[in-house]
Design a protein around this motif. Structure first.
Motif, mmCIF file in Angstrom:
data_model
loop_
_atom_site.group_PDB
_atom_site.id
_atom_site.type_symbol
_atom_site.label_atom_id
_atom_site.label_comp_id
_atom_site.label_asym_id
_atom_site.label_seq_id
_atom_site.Cartn_x
_atom_site.Cartn_y
_atom_site.Cartn_z
ATOM 1 N N HIS A 207 0.795 -1.226 0.000
ATOM 2 C CA HIS A 207 0.000 0.000 0.000
ATOM 3 C C HIS A 207 0.828 1.278 0.000
ATOM 4 C CE1 HIS A 207 -3.765 -2.204 0.642
ATOM 5 N NE2 HIS A 207 -3.075 -2.981 1.464
ATOM 6 N N GLY A 208 2.135 1.177 0.091
ATOM 7 C CA GLY A 208 2.989 2.362 0.041
ATOM 8 C C GLY A 208 2.659 3.346 1.155
ATOM 9 N N ASN A 209 2.457 4.615 0.796
ATOM 10 C CA ASN A 209 2.212 5.653 1.797
ATOM 11 C C ASN A 209 0.794 5.620 2.373
ATOM 12 O OD1 ASN A 209 4.782 6.709 1.755
ATOM 13 N ND2 ASN A 209 4.318 8.164 0.103
ATOM 14 N N ALA A 210 -0.039 4.710 1.851
ATOM 15 C CA ALA A 210 -1.425 4.625 2.330
ATOM 16 C C ALA A 210 -1.654 3.319 3.090
ATOM 17 C CB ALA A 210 -2.386 4.738 1.153
ATOM 18 N N ALA A 211 -0.668 2.922 3.886
ATOM 19 C CA ALA A 211 -0.744 1.617 4.551
ATOM 20 C C ALA A 211 -1.350 1.699 5.949
ATOM 21 C CB ALA A 211 0.654 0.985 4.619
ATOM 22 N N ALA A 212 -1.614 2.915 6.454
ATOM 23 C CA ALA A 212 -2.025 3.049 7.853
ATOM 24 C C ALA A 212 -3.313 2.274 8.162
ATOM 25 C CB ALA A 212 -2.178 4.519 8.231
ATOM 26 N N ASP A 213 -4.304 2.386 7.278
ATOM 27 C CA ASP A 213 -5.579 1.696 7.555
ATOM 28 C C ASP A 213 -5.413 0.170 7.587
ATOM 29 O OD1 ASP A 213 -6.908 4.020 7.958
ATOM 30 O OD2 ASP A 213 -7.831 4.129 5.965
ATOM 31 N N PRO A 214 -4.857 -0.420 6.540
ATOM 32 C CA PRO A 214 -4.657 -1.877 6.623
ATOM 33 C C PRO A 214 -3.773 -2.301 7.804
ATOM 34 C CG PRO A 214 -3.822 -0.990 4.523
ATOM 35 C CD PRO A 214 -4.548 0.115 5.195
ATOM 36 N N ILE A 215 -2.805 -1.477 8.171
ATOM 37 C CA ILE A 215 -1.955 -1.809 9.316
ATOM 38 C C ILE A 215 -2.784 -1.800 10.604
ATOM 39 C CG2 ILE A 215 -0.144 -0.842 10.812
ATOM 40 C CD1 ILE A 215 1.503 -0.310 8.326
ATOM 41 N N ARG A 216 -3.650 -0.773 10.732
ATOM 42 C CA ARG A 216 -4.466 -0.710 11.942
ATOM 43 C C ARG A 216 -5.402 -1.917 12.027
ATOM 44 N NH1 ARG A 216 -6.662 3.886 11.210
ATOM 45 N NH2 ARG A 216 -8.556 2.961 10.345
ATOM 46 N N GLU A 217 -5.973 -2.307 10.864
ATOM 47 C CA GLU A 217 -6.893 -3.459 10.861
ATOM 48 C C GLU A 217 -6.193 -4.754 11.248
ATOM 49 O OE1 GLU A 217 -8.810 -3.494 7.000
ATOM 50 O OE2 GLU A 217 -9.333 -1.371 7.292
ATOM 51 N N LEU A 218 -5.025 -5.012 10.639
ATOM 52 C CA LEU A 218 -4.302 -6.245 10.988
ATOM 53 C C LEU A 218 -3.884 -6.209 12.458
ATOM 54 C CD1 LEU A 218 -2.986 -8.954 10.354
ATOM 55 C CD2 LEU A 218 -0.969 -7.726 9.511
ATOM 56 N N THR A 219 -3.404 -5.038 12.905
ATOM 57 C CA THR A 219 -2.961 -4.929 14.301
ATOM 58 C C THR A 219 -4.129 -5.194 15.257
ATOM 59 O OG1 THR A 219 -1.360 -3.260 13.609
ATOM 60 C CG2 THR A 219 -1.767 -3.458 15.964
ATOM 61 N N LYS A 220 -5.293 -4.674 14.902
ATOM 62 C CA LYS A 220 -6.480 -4.881 15.734
ATOM 63 C C LYS A 220 -6.806 -6.383 15.847
ATOM 64 C CE LYS A 220 -10.665 -3.323 17.403
ATOM 65 N NZ LYS A 220 -11.254 -4.612 17.730
ATOM 66 N N ALA A 221 -6.762 -7.055 14.708
ATOM 67 C CA ALA A 221 -7.055 -8.496 14.713
ATOM 68 C C ALA A 221 -6.005 -9.261 15.526
ATOM 69 C CB ALA A 221 -7.098 -9.019 13.279
ATOM 70 N N LEU A 222 -4.748 -8.886 15.366
ATOM 71 C CA LEU A 222 -3.669 -9.529 16.129
ATOM 72 C C LEU A 222 -3.844 -9.246 17.620
ATOM 73 C CD1 LEU A 222 -0.698 -8.506 13.784
ATOM 74 C CD2 LEU A 222 -1.375 -10.878 14.249
ATOM 75 N N ALA A 223 -4.145 -7.976 17.941
ATOM 76 C CA ALA A 223 -4.261 -7.586 19.348
ATOM 77 C C ALA A 223 -5.432 -8.313 20.019
ATOM 78 C CB ALA A 223 -4.436 -6.071 19.469
ATOM 79 N N ASP A 224 -6.545 -8.417 19.307
ATOM 80 C CA ASP A 224 -7.690 -9.142 19.871
ATOM 81 C C ASP A 224 -7.295 -10.579 20.199
ATOM 82 O OD1 ASP A 224 -9.214 -6.911 19.662
ATOM 83 O OD2 ASP A 224 -10.325 -7.537 17.860
ATOM 84 N N ALA A 225 -6.588 -11.219 19.261
ATOM 85 C CA ALA A 225 -6.193 -12.623 19.469
ATOM 86 C C ALA A 225 -5.201 -12.753 20.620
ATOM 87 C CB ALA A 225 -5.590 -13.179 18.181
ATOM 88 N N VAL A 226 -4.225 -11.839 20.645
ATOM 89 C CA VAL A 226 -3.168 -11.926 21.666
ATOM 90 C C VAL A 226 -3.717 -11.563 23.054
ATOM 91 C CG1 VAL A 226 -1.008 -10.858 22.462
ATOM 92 C CG2 VAL A 226 -1.261 -11.553 20.066
ATOM 93 N N HIS A 227 -4.451 -10.453 23.096
ATOM 94 C CA HIS A 227 -4.943 -9.994 24.403
ATOM 95 C C HIS A 227 -5.971 -10.947 24.987
ATOM 96 C CE1 HIS A 227 -3.792 -5.596 23.198
ATOM 97 N NE2 HIS A 227 -2.747 -6.348 23.481
ATOM 98 N N GLY A 228 -6.713 -11.631 24.108
ATOM 99 C CA GLY A 228 -7.754 -12.527 24.586
ATOM 100 C C GLY A 228 -7.266 -13.945 24.848
ATOM 101 N N ALA A 229 -5.991 -14.214 24.535
ATOM 102 C CA ALA A 229 -5.505 -15.591 24.627
ATOM 103 C C ALA A 229 -5.434 -16.073 26.061
ATOM 104 C CB ALA A 229 -4.132 -15.699 23.976
ATOM 105 N N ARG A 230 -5.201 -15.152 26.970
ATOM 106 C CA ARG A 230 -4.956 -15.593 28.344
ATOM 107 C C ARG A 230 -5.158 -14.382 29.235
ATOM 108 N NH1 ARG A 230 0.217 -16.500 30.615
ATOM 109 N NH2 ARG A 230 0.999 -15.826 28.608
ATOM 110 N N LYS A 231 -6.143 -14.444 30.122
ATOM 111 C CA LYS A 231 -6.468 -13.270 30.928
ATOM 112 C C LYS A 231 -5.766 -13.255 32.279
ATOM 113 C CE LYS A 231 -9.480 -11.115 28.278
ATOM 114 N NZ LYS A 231 -9.092 -9.870 27.610
ATOM 115 N N GLU A 232 -5.334 -14.432 32.690
ATOM 116 C CA GLU A 232 -4.880 -14.516 34.083
ATOM 117 C C GLU A 232 -3.467 -13.976 34.296
ATOM 118 O OE1 GLU A 232 -3.913 -18.539 32.277
ATOM 119 O OE2 GLU A 232 -5.292 -16.861 32.018
ATOM 120 N N ILE A 233 -2.775 -13.768 33.204
ATOM 121 C CA ILE A 233 -1.379 -13.320 33.336
ATOM 122 C C ILE A 233 -1.319 -11.937 33.995
ATOM 123 C CG2 ILE A 233 -1.412 -12.367 31.012
ATOM 124 C CD1 ILE A 233 1.533 -13.042 30.812
ATOM 125 N N ALA A 234 -0.367 -11.787 34.884
ATOM 126 C CA ALA A 234 -0.270 -10.510 35.595
ATOM 127 C C ALA A 234 1.143 -9.977 35.531
ATOM 128 C CB ALA A 234 -0.674 -10.676 37.039
#
Lengths: 415, 263
Positions: free
Chosen positions: B236-263
């Motif tokens: 996407h060149g200089n217009a990559a921010a939106d796709p980056i935010r979308e992939l990051t969101k999907a990754l973050a949901d998966a990672v953050h939701g993988a295990r809640k008990e960690i402190a």
């Protein structure tokens, strides 16, 4: 702790590197964590092999019967006379050549490949990789891999693949897979990057045969030791033939393996001068490959050494008419020998090397490779300044068959 | 509590995201990573000879350099990020030569002044720590060390000595962006590392999808994603921010939701 004399000079120039691979501030082991355990293992195996008489016996046997050593020491009488013609009265040193171009495969590279493949076999490695620039090291590696029946992959810059077709075909005939590398500048440094990438992904079964006296410790020491057969033979041959040591040693330097191989056995002979010749390409103010003359210390390919780089530490591509000298770094021991003052370093342009190439063809009936043509060009300059009883010994580290197309093009001849 | 401790102390595993400085609109991409939910940012310092990287990040390095990206530009990007995101840990990741070019002490001070928290240097092993690590720690920066499948128990203490921030487990012996290691071997390796260090252990190399990231997050303190993000910039060149935010969101949901008990 390094012992130094009262003048601040080391008591010996032959006791480097230290046990972590440092030649003064240079050398070392700058590799990724994945490679570190392997590098340490290689170091242990190399120490053990060095102490093992059976290892040395096999190395020597192959050098004698497979490589064709010892290579001759040759007095270049016609070249000597030719240079005396326009030298000042009483000047015009005797010129001698160590003829490593007569080795099997046509260059000094094979000495090191024999040593490293014996180590690979000893370590139980079953796959060989290497990088190559001009293709000489690639051919030598493919040769020993064939001799020992091991599969072999050679990484070569796509540009070099194009300009060194005969060597590419040789490697393929020898059973090696040649992988053209098109990333970056598509030359030797990029081939080395891709060889490192292969190595890091295949550390369990793969041995990386590095072609010059550079890379992470123990490679610079190991390559030097295997190439030191050049200097050991030359020393003995010179004593036998003339009863004395040479006054000046001269060798061309890309990474510096033929030079360190010649120089190292003489480093503690204080009366023997030494001159390493880098490739000045189109000139030091233009594109060149003279890391010592035009570079500064930095870290690349596993070692700290002089590099061609910009102010941000980005590597600048080298240029030389000789693909074998076209590398933006230099072996770390040379960086140290420069800073310690033991060895002088100078440089020769493409044009001067081409002239020397033709001069040797005409006066001695020897077609040298473009790499030692740089050394010969320096000999031409120095011989005129030295007395007639002085002896210059230059390393004729490769033959020029591979270069005839490059030379023809440079001279404007169509083949 | 420093920024790393906060990032790894949120009660869920951390997502660590890498992009190369100077590739595409880097400031916008960094903001997109944070907006998508990245907990730690790795900002790659481009180098002409990135020999530990696969084609995706190698090409990102070359694109950035072709645009004329300098060390000064990279530090400016870091400083801008720190001004906009005071709490997100920022790591500079790259190769030794650009870091030591003006002297390691210069680099350590400049990185500190730009608001950087830690540095990952691919080709300076612990044996050569005095070349860089000493200077970074002197400025209060963390040197983040890499452990790999070839790092054995005998060697691990040397890797941990002087290490800070988090421990980066390189899950495959190889280059970035290639195949992923088997989950079983990752779980075993992370457990072995955690038995030897108090530092959070993050896993990277070859992690591309939210599914992979989530599976790793179930057994590790953090997951690093690089090549998959960098490929979006290539596309996407200089217009990559939106796709980056979308992939990051999907990754973050998966990672953050993988295990809640960690402190």
């Amino acid at each position: 702790m390094e012992t130094t004399s009262q003048t601040g000079m080391p008591n010996s120039f032959r006791n480097q590197p230290d046990d972590r691979g440092h030649f003064g501030q240079f050398g070392g082991r700058y590799v990724s964590e994945t490679l570190m355990p392997l590098i340490l293992d290689l170091d242990r195996e190399y120490r053990a092999a060095k102490e093992d008489p059976a290892f040395d016996a096999e190395f020597q046997d192959l050098l004698t019967h497979y490589v064709g050593r010892p290579s001759p020491l040759y007095f270049a009488e016609r070249l000597t006379e030719e240079l005396r013609k326009d030298a000042p009265d009483g000047k015009g040193a005797q010129i001698w050549f160590k003829r490593d171009e007569l080795n099997h495969t046509g260059a000094h590279k094979i000495n090191n490949c024999i040593g490293q493949i014996l180590l690979a076999v000893r370590m139980g490695k079953t796959r060989i990789i290497a990088e190559t620039g001009a293709g000489q090291h690639g051919v030598a590696t493919a040769t020993v891999a064939a001799r020992f029946g091991l599969p072999c992959v050679i990484y070569m810059g796509a540009k070099d693949v194009k300009r060194q077709q005969p060597n590419v075909f040789r490697m393929r005939l020898l059973g090696a897979k040649v992988v053209p590398v098109s990333s970056g500048s598509a030359t030797l440094k990029d081939a080395m990057n891709d060889a490192m990438r292969d190595w890091v992904a295949n550390v369990h079964d793969t041995f990386y045969i590095i072609g010059t006296a550079a890379g992470p410790h123990p490679y610079p020491e190991m390559v030097r030791d295997f190439q030191s057969v050049i200097g050991h033979e030359a020393r003995e041959q010179m004593m036998q033939r003339t009863g004395r040591l040479p006054d000046l040693l001269v060798a061309a330097i890309g990474g510096g393996s033929n030079a360190i191989g010649l120089f190292h056995p003489f480093l503690d002979d204080a009366d023997v001068g030494m001159l390493g010749i880098e490739a000045a390409g189109h000139g030091l103010d233009k594109e060149h490959a003279a890391s010592l003359a035009g570079g500064s210390p930095g870290i690349l390919h596993g070692n700290k050494t002089y590099l061609l780089q910009d102010e941000d530490g980005q590597i600048i591509e080298g240029h030389s008419i000789s693909a074998g000298l076209d590398y933006p770094g230099i072996g770390p021991e040379h960086s140290w020998l420069k800073e310690s003052g033991r060895v002088d370093y100078s440089h020769i342009t493409d044009k001067e090397a081409l002239d020397a190439f033709q001069l040797l063809c005409r006066t001695e009936g020897i077609i040298p490779a473009l790499e030692p043509s740089h050394a010969i060009a320096a000999v031409v300059k120095r011989a005129r300044e030295m007395p007639q009883d002085a002896i210059i010994l230059a390393n004729l580290c490769g033959r020029g068959d591979k270069d005839i197309f490059t030379v023809a093009e440079a001279l404007g001849v169509e083949l | 509590m420093n920024r790393f401790q906060k990032a790894f102390g949120k009660g869920h595993p951390a997502l660590i995201c890498f992009v190369t400085a100077g590739d595409g609109d880097t400031a916008a991409n960094l903001d997109a990573l944070v907006a998508g939910g990245a907990d730690v940012i790795e900002l790659g310092m481009p180098f002409t000879d990135p020999m530990a990287d696969g084609p995706a990040i190698e090409n990102a390095n070359l694109r950035a350099l072709a645009k004329g990206t300098t060390t000064r530009d990279i530090l400016d990007l870091a400083r801008g990020f720190r001004d906009r995101h005071p709490d997100v840990p920022l790591v500079l990741m790259g190769y030794a030569n650009p870091m030591v070019r003006r002297g390691a002490d210069w680099f350590a001070r400049a990185a500190k002044d730009a608001g950087v928290d830690g540095v990952i240097c691919v080709d300076i092993p612990p044996e050569e720590d005095s070349e860089l690590g000493t200077h970074l720690r002197g400025e209060g920066l963390d040197i983040i060390r890499l452990a790999t499948p070839t790092t054995d128990a005998a060697r691990l203490p040397a890797v941990l000595d002087g290490a800070g921030g988090f421990l980066y487990y390189v899950s495959v012996a190889g280059i970035t962006g290639k195949q992923q290691a088997a989950m079983a071997s990752i779980e075993t390796a992370v457990a072995a590392l955690k038995a030897r260090t108090e530092l959070p252990v993050a896993v990277g190399f070859g992690v591309r999808t939210p599914e992979q990231a989530g599976a790793i997050a179930a057994v590790a303190d953090g997951v690093v994603v690089g090549s998959a993000l960098v490929e979006l910039i290539a596309e996407h060149g200089n217009a990559a921010a939106d796709p980056i935010r979308e992939l990051t969101k999907a990754l973050a949901d998966a990672v953050h939701g993988a295990r809640k008990e960690i402190a």
